[in-house]
Design a protein around this motif. Structure first.
Motif, PDB file in Angstrom:
ATOM      1  N   PHE A 288       3.127   2.391  12.864  1.00 56.56           N
ATOM      2  CA  PHE A 288       2.026   1.518  12.448  1.00 56.56           C
ATOM      3  C   PHE A 288       2.173   0.133  13.082  1.00 56.56           C
ATOM      4  CE2 PHE A 288       0.511  -1.610   9.256  1.00 56.56           C
ATOM      5  CZ  PHE A 288      -0.833  -1.260   9.201  1.00 56.56           C
ATOM      6  N   LEU A 289       3.376  -0.429  13.006  1.00 62.24           N
ATOM      7  CA  LEU A 289       3.610  -1.769  13.544  1.00 62.24           C
ATOM      8  C   LEU A 289       3.535  -1.797  15.068  1.00 62.24           C
ATOM      9  CD1 LEU A 289       6.418  -2.980  11.134  1.00 62.24           C
ATOM     10  CD2 LEU A 289       4.014  -3.688  11.163  1.00 62.24           C
ATOM     11  N   LEU A 290       3.983  -0.740  15.719  1.00 65.86           N
ATOM     12  CA  LEU A 290       3.883  -0.694  17.178  1.00 65.86           C
ATOM     13  C   LEU A 290       2.433  -0.644  17.650  1.00 65.86           C
ATOM     14  CD1 LEU A 290       6.865   1.647  18.122  1.00 65.86           C
ATOM     15  CD2 LEU A 290       6.658  -0.824  18.541  1.00 65.86           C
ATOM     16  N   VAL A 291       1.593   0.057  16.914  1.00 69.63           N
ATOM     17  CA  VAL A 291       0.161   0.094  17.248  1.00 69.63           C
ATOM     18  C   VAL A 291      -0.437  -1.299  17.094  1.00 69.63           C
ATOM     19  CG1 VAL A 291      -2.094   0.962  16.486  1.00 69.63           C
ATOM     20  CG2 VAL A 291      -0.183   2.541  16.799  1.00 69.63           C
TER      21      VAL A 291
ATOM     22  N   ALA B 133      -5.271   0.638   5.704  1.00 72.76           N
ATOM     23  CA  ALA B 133      -4.991   1.204   4.373  1.00 72.76           C
ATOM     24  C   ALA B 133      -4.974   2.731   4.426  1.00 72.76           C
ATOM     25  CB  ALA B 133      -6.019   0.705   3.362  1.00 72.76           C
ATOM     26  N   CYS B 134      -5.908   3.303   5.149  1.00 71.54           N
ATOM     27  CA  CYS B 134      -5.923   4.765   5.310  1.00 71.54           C
ATOM     28  C   CYS B 134      -4.638   5.240   5.988  1.00 71.54           C
ATOM     29  CB  CYS B 134      -7.129   5.208   6.138  1.00 71.54           C
ATOM     30  SG  CYS B 134      -8.699   5.103   5.286  1.00 71.54           S
ATOM     31  N   ALA B 135      -4.228   4.547   7.026  1.00 73.23           N
ATOM     32  CA  ALA B 135      -3.026   4.931   7.765  1.00 73.23           C
ATOM     33  C   ALA B 135      -1.800   4.915   6.860  1.00 73.23           C
ATOM     34  CB  ALA B 135      -2.819   3.990   8.956  1.00 73.23           C
TER      35      ALA B 135
ATOM     36  N   LEU C 293       0.817  -1.218   0.000  1.00 70.47           N
ATOM     37  CA  LEU C 293       0.000   0.000   0.000  1.00 70.47           C
ATOM     38  C   LEU C 293       0.847   1.262   0.000  1.00 70.47           C
ATOM     39  CD1 LEU C 293      -3.001  -0.877   2.278  1.00 70.47           C
ATOM     40  CD2 LEU C 293      -2.953  -0.583  -0.177  1.00 70.47           C
ATOM     41  N   HIS C 294       2.006   1.193   0.590  1.00 66.11           N
ATOM     42  CA  HIS C 294       2.890   2.359   0.632  1.00 66.11           C
ATOM     43  C   HIS C 294       3.312   2.769  -0.780  1.00 66.11           C
ATOM     44  CE1 HIS C 294       5.660   5.157   2.466  1.00 66.11           C
ATOM     45  NE2 HIS C 294       6.649   4.652   1.743  1.00 66.11           N
ATOM     46  N   ARG C 295       3.459   1.800  -1.648  1.00 70.97           N
ATOM     47  CA  ARG C 295       3.909   2.074  -3.014  1.00 70.97           C
ATOM     48  C   ARG C 295       2.806   2.632  -3.912  1.00 70.97           C
ATOM     49  NH1 ARG C 295       8.641   0.329  -2.026  1.00 70.97           N
ATOM     50  NH2 ARG C 295       9.273  -1.710  -1.384  1.00 70.97           N
ATOM     51  N   GLY C 296       1.557   2.321  -3.635  1.00 72.48           N
ATOM     52  CA  GLY C 296       0.471   2.818  -4.476  1.00 72.48           C
ATOM     53  C   GLY C 296      -0.767   3.164  -3.692  1.00 72.48           C
ATOM     54  N   GLY C 297      -0.596   3.376  -2.411  1.00 72.22           N
ATOM     55  CA  GLY C 297      -1.727   3.547  -1.512  1.00 72.22           C
ATOM     56  C   GLY C 297      -2.573   4.775  -1.732  1.00 72.22           C
ATOM     57  N   GLU C 298      -1.955   5.898  -2.048  1.00 71.93           N
ATOM     58  CA  GLU C 298      -2.728   7.127  -2.196  1.00 71.93           C
ATOM     59  C   GLU C 298      -3.716   7.017  -3.358  1.00 71.93           C
ATOM     60  OE1 GLU C 298      -4.431  10.469  -1.240  1.00 71.93           O
ATOM     61  OE2 GLU C 298      -2.780   9.700  -0.036  1.00 71.93           O
TER      62      GLU C 298
ATOM     63  N   TYR D 145      -9.467  10.647  14.130  1.00 68.90           N
ATOM     64  CA  TYR D 145      -9.026   9.910  15.319  1.00 68.90           C
ATOM     65  C   TYR D 145      -7.629   9.296  15.210  1.00 68.90           C
ATOM     66  CZ  TYR D 145     -13.921  10.429  16.524  1.00 68.90           C
ATOM     67  OH  TYR D 145     -15.155  10.957  16.789  1.00 68.90           O
ATOM     68  N   GLY D 146      -7.057   9.274  14.038  1.00 66.57           N
ATOM     69  CA  GLY D 146      -5.709   8.744  13.861  1.00 66.57           C
ATOM     70  C   GLY D 146      -5.615   7.245  14.072  1.00 66.57           C
ATOM     71  N   LEU D 147      -4.502   6.819  14.643  1.00 70.89           N
ATOM     72  CA  LEU D 147      -4.214   5.385  14.765  1.00 70.89           C
ATOM     73  C   LEU D 147      -5.087   4.640  15.767  1.00 70.89           C
ATOM     74  CD1 LEU D 147      -0.359   5.325  14.330  1.00 70.89           C
ATOM     75  CD2 LEU D 147      -2.069   4.288  12.851  1.00 70.89           C
ATOM     76  N   ILE D 148      -5.892   5.343  16.526  1.00 72.21           N
ATOM     77  CA  ILE D 148      -6.847   4.640  17.396  1.00 72.21           C
ATOM     78  C   ILE D 148      -7.834   3.855  16.527  1.00 72.21           C
ATOM     79  CG2 ILE D 148      -8.581   6.463  17.674  1.00 72.21           C
ATOM     80  CD1 ILE D 148      -7.291   4.303  20.524  1.00 72.21           C
ATOM     81  N   THR D 149      -8.048   4.318  15.296  1.00 74.37           N
ATOM     82  CA  THR D 149      -8.946   3.604  14.375  1.00 74.37           C
ATOM     83  C   THR D 149      -8.322   2.306  13.885  1.00 74.37           C
ATOM     84  OG1 THR D 149      -8.141   4.807  12.418  1.00 74.37           O
ATOM     85  CG2 THR D 149     -10.068   5.725  13.575  1.00 74.37           C
ATOM     86  N   VAL D 150      -7.017   2.171  14.012  1.00 75.21           N
ATOM     87  CA  VAL D 150      -6.338   0.910  13.696  1.00 75.21           C
ATOM     88  C   VAL D 150      -6.257   0.052  14.962  1.00 75.21           C
ATOM     89  CG1 VAL D 150      -4.148  -0.114  12.943  1.00 75.21           C
ATOM     90  CG2 VAL D 150      -5.014   1.944  11.808  1.00 75.21           C
ATOM     91  N   PHE D 151      -5.963   0.681  16.081  1.00 75.87           N
ATOM     92  CA  PHE D 151      -5.781  -0.049  17.332  1.00 75.87           C
ATOM     93  C   PHE D 151      -7.047  -0.796  17.765  1.00 75.87           C
ATOM     94  CE2 PHE D 151      -6.061  -0.264  21.973  1.00 75.87           C
ATOM     95  CZ  PHE D 151      -4.909  -0.978  22.261  1.00 75.87           C
TER      96      PHE D 151
END
Length: 160
Positions: free
Chosen positions: A132-135, A120-122, A70-75, A97-103
């Motif tokens: 991202f990985l720490l979350v 994907a949004c993140a 996703l990093h390569r073509g995510g946007e 809400y940021g990364l809480i939506t992933v957590f």
């Protein structure tokens, strides 16, 4: 698919690793890792903790691959799928809400909060890989350890 799950059950903790890896790559398998982890922990309580850590490892490994793709073509992908409707709502939630939506969906299996949509949004909106990985790690460790503990405590004879 049934045969695949039987093979994973026979593999025990390694099966949990494989399934969590596959699930984190973005291949839909709702609750598959959770169910297999519970099953393995109930059948072999001595391998419950190992199974939980393999689930975490598989989840992180699959998420690294997911992140890179996703990093390569995510946007572009994000723009395509979040222009209207539900996708637009997920993007707005992430922006607010940021990364809480992933957590939260990584910690709790809530069907109306799909982890991969927020992940994907993140990625597409530039969250750094390590953050991202720490979350994900912070969410997956307690989730999978709790499931392993539950399975080991209930055991295979806990059914009705």
């Amino acid at each position: 698919m049934h045969h695949f799950l039987e093979v994973l059950k026979e593999l025990g903790p390694l099966g949990v690793l494989v399934l969590s890896l596959v699930e984190s790559l973005g291949i839909p398998n709702p609750g598959g890792t959770d169910f297999l982890l519970l099953f393995i922990a109930a059948a072999k309580p001595e391998s419950a903790v190992l199974s939980a850590f393999f689930a975490v490892a598989g989840s992180l490994a699959g998420s690294i691959f997911f992140f890179e793709v996703l990093h390569r073509g995510g946007e572009r992908l994000l723009t395509k799928y979040t222009a209207t409707g539900r996708g637009q709502r997920f993007r707005a939630w992430f922006l607010r809400y940021g990364l809480i939506t992933v957590f939260i969906p990584a910690l709790l299996p809530i069907p109306i909060l799909p982890l991969k949509a927020f992940a994907a949004c993140a990625v597409a909106l530039g969250v750094p890989r390590l953050r991202f990985l720490l979350v994900l790690l912070a969410a997956r460790v307690p989730r999978y350890l709790a499931l392993a503990y539950l399975g080991a405590q209930l055991g295979v004879d806990s059914g009705p």
